[in-house]
Design a protein around this motif. Structure first.
Motif, PDB file in Angstrom:
ATOM      1  N   TYR A 176       0.789  -1.043  -0.145  1.00 16.27           N
ATOM      2  CA  TYR A 176       0.458   0.037   0.025  1.00 16.27           C
ATOM      3  C   TYR A 176       0.935   1.013   0.180  1.00 16.27           C
ATOM      4  O   TYR A 176       0.348   2.154  -0.932  1.00 16.27           O
ATOM      5  CB  TYR A 176      -1.125   0.036   1.479  1.00 16.27           C
ATOM      6  CG  TYR A 176      -2.573  -0.676   0.814  1.00 16.27           C
ATOM      7  CD1 TYR A 176      -2.305  -1.412   0.040  1.00 16.27           C
ATOM      8  CD2 TYR A 176      -3.602  -0.432   1.462  1.00 16.27           C
ATOM      9  CE1 TYR A 176      -3.411  -2.060  -0.434  1.00 16.27           C
ATOM     10  CE2 TYR A 176      -4.547  -1.302   1.165  1.00 16.27           C
ATOM     11  CZ  TYR A 176      -4.747  -1.859   0.226  1.00 16.27           C
ATOM     12  OH  TYR A 176      -6.146  -2.250  -0.212  1.00 16.27           O
ATOM     13  N   LEU A 177       1.877   1.517   0.795  1.00 16.36           N
ATOM     14  CA  LEU A 177       2.858   2.448   0.846  1.00 16.36           C
ATOM     15  C   LEU A 177       3.202   2.577  -0.779  1.00 16.36           C
ATOM     16  O   LEU A 177       3.403   3.776  -1.057  1.00 16.36           O
ATOM     17  CB  LEU A 177       4.374   1.933   1.820  1.00 16.36           C
ATOM     18  CG  LEU A 177       3.611   2.423   3.565  1.00 16.36           C
ATOM     19  CD1 LEU A 177       5.157   2.456   3.796  1.00 16.36           C
ATOM     20  CD2 LEU A 177       3.562   3.840   3.583  1.00 16.36           C
ATOM     21  N   GLY A 178       3.546   1.372  -1.707  1.00 18.83           N
ATOM     22  CA  GLY A 178       3.955   1.604  -2.849  1.00 18.83           C
ATOM     23  C   GLY A 178       3.206   2.080  -3.231  1.00 18.83           C
ATOM     24  O   GLY A 178       3.412   2.879  -4.383  1.00 18.83           O
ATOM     25  N   TYR A 179       1.925   1.727  -3.491  1.00 18.37           N
ATOM     26  CA  TYR A 179       0.765   2.005  -4.591  1.00 18.37           C
ATOM     27  C   TYR A 179       0.535   3.479  -4.678  1.00 18.37           C
ATOM     28  O   TYR A 179       0.684   3.971  -5.372  1.00 18.37           O
ATOM     29  CB  TYR A 179      -0.647   1.265  -3.802  1.00 18.37           C
ATOM     30  CG  TYR A 179      -0.713  -0.328  -4.563  1.00 18.37           C
ATOM     31  CD1 TYR A 179       0.205  -0.490  -5.416  1.00 18.37           C
ATOM     32  CD2 TYR A 179      -1.702  -0.514  -4.157  1.00 18.37           C
ATOM     33  CE1 TYR A 179       0.083  -1.998  -5.935  1.00 18.37           C
ATOM     34  CE2 TYR A 179      -2.107  -2.671  -5.020  1.00 18.37           C
ATOM     35  CZ  TYR A 179      -1.645  -2.643  -5.882  1.00 18.37           C
ATOM     36  OH  TYR A 179      -1.669  -3.624  -6.446  1.00 18.37           O
ATOM     37  N   VAL A 180       0.697   3.421  -3.570  1.00 16.58           N
ATOM     38  CA  VAL A 180       0.154   5.429  -2.363  1.00 16.58           C
ATOM     39  C   VAL A 180       0.989   6.267  -3.230  1.00 16.58           C
ATOM     40  O   VAL A 180       0.751   7.188  -3.128  1.00 16.58           O
ATOM     41  CB  VAL A 180      -0.818   4.854  -1.151  1.00 16.58           C
ATOM     42  CG1 VAL A 180      -1.354   6.983  -1.229  1.00 16.58           C
ATOM     43  CG2 VAL A 180      -1.808   4.199  -1.307  1.00 16.58           C
TER      44      VAL A 180
END
Lengths: 644, 182
Positions: A176-180
């Motif tokens: 999620y950190l990567g996605y966002v």
């Protein structure tokens, strides 16, 4: 009270996001002074969502069953770490985590960004606020994580046992950190398209965000792959499952962006292309989230199908991505391309890299969504599986890996030196590896064989940028590139070895029986019951010998009570040259046990390579940030001296 | 590209937008028409393959394919005393029996003493039970697990295959299938 605090914080944050967006419009229209408040608003908004998220963690940690979400996804007897991790092991919690990261990233952008023009930054903050606003609405109107349940039941329904694993505590947050993190690149691109300030300064401002997001995606995918490998008990590391593809697609786009952004930052070229990739990378993250959260595609990642939420998310996706693409189509024409370059140059190398990555992205995209299109058009059900992806994406990825050795050797703008000469040694190594596999393992498939050859060549070629200079004086970013490219060679070796040399044994065994798999003799010593905090199991005792080496393994078949479910807990013994992977299954009518044994030579290199690729990203990121701070402190010193 | 730059034509700039619209159209279609995830049995509409099973426990009539072609629709339940979901399913079957459904059982890989204990503990909705010691009849019916159930009409033709336990919520659907088979 705790849940209500969280909910109130969410509402306040949503209000601030709306205000932030309105101020952007004011700022772009009239350059209003009030717009300067946007930075502080973004910061407070980030803090508020963080408060809401911490409140959710608290109700999960305290097993507060009066919160519906806790009741549905937790139970009192669960180990503490899985109680906390359960907060994001479900739809509502994971969406709250998503919006928290989005808002916190916006806050960091507001506080840290000094490199772009002020107007572009304000426009980007407005875009980020609009993104967050849609997801606040989604949470508050369609997925409230803080909804109460009255009267509170004594115990919850439990968490899917497959998710009760340290991998869960780590894998989704990283992804999620990567996605966002890519949302910041998206917002900066949108902001720059609005103001027309697409230049190398923008490239340099965007680069750390892309690097950071990309390295977290790499870590998340690597960790997820290992989790699936040992937890699902199938012995595979990648299944081309739609949800896996949903994380691979943003990674491919981010990898392309990571390379093209260097052209923008260094040469001010590839403007339109880079802006398009920045939009596509985050769009792929949204598509991925939508595919996973709507349950629209059948997948081993069993998430509930919910048409209402699916429609909401799809509307957000259509509005945001659609608006960004319209903006791109209209404003892209005004972008003047920067410095020109020749056919043989670093720029061309990166363009070719981008073309390959984009084509692979297209291949994965088509494979993932083709069944949907086919059914929509012809009504025929079908699925696209591993054979398609391996046959189409495999050769492309190998070719790209071969080109990875060349690109970093090329000079910016034009290359007149005979670069290919430098590749003599790597090419000889590749040819040697090819010859060795042909002589020693004539039966293996062509793809793994070429994989070995390309890996051997790339391992040597990847370190060439450090040769002929003092490696200690090379910039950290160069080291990062070398380590990441070397990591590709390492992972490729693992994949080729796993594909070419894995041996498998499925057997029915009685205690005392000895089975052979690869170089191992495995004896089933006994099968005994075992128990944990919230499960019971049958456990096989295996004694494996290879030459003089002895190792014992204890695979389990676990029965969880709430919710009722069986899982295979594989037992894996790792060695420098491979892994012995064992799974115990059901008992046969005659009383014998099903055993599945694999010997997987050098399989660990796959994840070691993934780790190296991420480490390379970390080195580059650290190098960029360090240079930034050094430059800033120098500038500060200079000012102090001058004006003191 | 040589000595120049990559310039995007208008068509290229609008391509992502066009692609997006196409994808959204497909996704909207899927949300509007949710996928049918049921796998339909190829045996539906075909006669029950011939079999003649021995008795599963003393005193209970055994089951053969001829018993199914009796002119009345039957529900044939494949179960086992060692099967955990069968414990809850048997109560639903009991409710179906009370509503006049004729239920026959095929006990898979079971022992008479285990079966007797299972029925004594959980209730016995079965008119007949055949013992399928080596799963042969189960496999010939195209069933891969327990519990599974078949709606068989009066001529011995399979009308419906239900995979997994019959839940309380499935009762109206099963009754409707039996009515259609009449």
């Amino acid at each position: 009270m705790i849940a209500e605090t969280g909910l109130a914080a969410l509402w306040l944050a949503a209000g601030l996001a709306a205000l932030q967006f309105l101020l952007m419009i004011l700022a772009l229209r009239s350059g209003a002074e009030v717009a300067r408040a946007m930075r502080s608003i973004a910061l407070v908004q980030g803090v508020l969502t963080l408060v809401a998220f911490v409140m959710l963690l608290v109700v999960f940690a305290r097993s507060d069953m009066s919160v519906a979400l806790v009741f549905e996804n937790s139970s009192v007897v669960k180990p503490f770490i899985y109680k906390v991790a359960g907060a994001w092991g479900n739809h509502e919690g994971s969406m709250l985590m998503w919006v928290t990261i989005l808002a916190v990233a916006g806050a960091f952008l507001a506080v840290l960004a000094h490199r772009t023009g002020e107007r572009t930054l304000l426009a980007a903050l407005g875009a980020q606020a609009l993104l967050a606003l849609g997801f606040y609405a989604f949470l508050l109107f369609a997925s409230n994580p803080f909804a109460r349940l009255w009267p509170p039941p004594p115990d919850g329904q439990g968490l899917n046992p497959l998710l009760q694993d340290p991998g869960l505590a780590f894998h989704p947050p990283t992804l999620y950190l990567g996605y966002v993190g890519l949302s910041v690149a998206f917002s900066l691109a949108v902001g720059a398209l609005l103001t027309g300030e697409v230049d190398s300064r923008l490239g340099r401002a965007m680069r750390p965000w892309v690097l950071g997001a990309w390295l977290l995606l790499t870590l998340g995918i690597t960790a997820g792959s290992y989790w699936a490998y040992y937890e699902l008990g199938w012995g595979g590391y990648w299944f081309w499952d739609p949800v896996e593809n949903a994380s691979l697609m943003p990674w491919l786009a981010a990898t392309a962006l990571l390379h093209s952004i260097n052209v923008l930052a260094a040469r001010g070229a590839l403007k339109a292309w880079t802006m398009m990739l920045a939009v596509i990378a985050f769009s792929m993250s949204m598509v991925g989230t939508f595919l996973v959260r709507s349950g629209i595609l059948t997948s081993v990642h069993a998430f509930a199908i919910d048409p209402e939420r699916g429609t909401f998310l799809l509307a957000l996706l259509a509005i945001y991505v659609g608006a960004a693409f319209v903006l791109f189509a209209v404003r892209g024409a005004n972008l003047k391309e920067g410095a020109p370059f020749e056919l043989v140059s670093r720029e061309s190398g990166l363009v070719i890299n981008n073309l390959f990555l984009t084509v692979i992205l297209g291949v994965v995209f088509v494979g993932t969504l083709y069944p949907l299109f086919a059914e929509a058009v012809s009504g025929e059900k079908m699925s696209v599986g591993t054979p398609y992806f391996n046959a189409v994406a495999g050769p492309l990825a190998l070719l790209l890996a071969a080109l990875v050795g060349v690109g970093p050797l090329l000079a910016w703008r034009r290359e007149r030196r005979p670069v290919l000469k430098k590749l003599t040694v790597p090419a000889l190594l590749g040819a040697t590896a090819l010859a060795i596999t042909i002589i020693l393992a004539p039966q293996i498939h062509i793809l793994p064989r070429l994989g070995f050859a390309v890996a051997a060549y790339l391992a040597a070629a990847s370190i060439l940028p450090l040769i002929g200079r003092n490696p200690l004086r090379a910039p950290l970013a160069t080291w990062g590139m070398v380590v990441a490219h070397f990591g590709i060679a390492v992972a490729l070796t693992g994949m080729a070895a796993n594909s070419a040399f894995t041996t498998e044994r499925l057997a029915i065994a009685n205690p005392g029986d000895v089975l052979s798999v690869g170089p191992w003799q495995v004896q089933l010593e006994s099968v005994t019951p075992a128990a944990g905090k919230n499960w019971t199991a049958i456990q096989a005792q295996l004694r494996a010998t290879r030459g003089s080496g002895i190792v014992t393994l204890a695979p389990q078949m676990r029965y969880f009570s709430d919710p009722p479910m069986e899982t295979n807990e594989s037992a894996i013994a790792s060695f420098w040259n491979g892994q012995l992977y064992t799974v115990v299954g059901r008992q046969d009518v005659s009383g014998a046990w099903q055993l599945r044994l694999w010997w997987k030579p050098f399989v660990t290199l796959i994840w070691a390579g993934g780790g190296l690729i991420a480490l390379g990203g970390a080195l580059a990121l650290f190098g960029r940030i360090w240079m930034l701070f050094r430059r800033r402190s120098r500038a500060a010193e200079w000012r102090t001296e001058r004006y003191a | 590209m040589a000595n120049g730059t990559l310039r995007m034509t208008r068509a290229v700039r609008f391509a992502p937008l066009a692609l997006l619209l196409l994808i959204i159209a497909a996704l909207v279609w899927r949300l509007a028409t949710p996928a049918d995830t049921n796998v339909h049995s190829t045996l539906e509409g075909k006669a029950v393959p011939g079999f003649d099973l021995g008795e599963a426990l003393p005193g209970k009539p055994a089951l053969s394919s001829a018993d199914l072609a009796s002119g009345q629709p039957h529900l044939v339940n494949i179960f086992a005393s060692w099967c955990v979901p069968c414990v809850t399913e048997v109560k639903v079957l009991e409710a179906l029996r009370e509503r006049g459904v004729r239920i026959d059982g095929i006990a898979v890989r079971d022992r008479p003493e285990d079966l007797a204990e299972f029925l004594a503990l959980n209730g016995d909705p079965y008119e007949r039970i055949g013992s399928d010691e080596r799963s042969q009849v189960q496999i010939s019916l195209g069933s891969s697990g327990v519990p599974e159930s078949f709606v068989v009409d009066g001529k011995g033709v399979i009308r419906y295959q239900h995979i997994g336990a019959i839940e309380h919520s499935d009762v109206p659907m099963i009754l409707a299938k039996l009515e259609q088979a009449r």
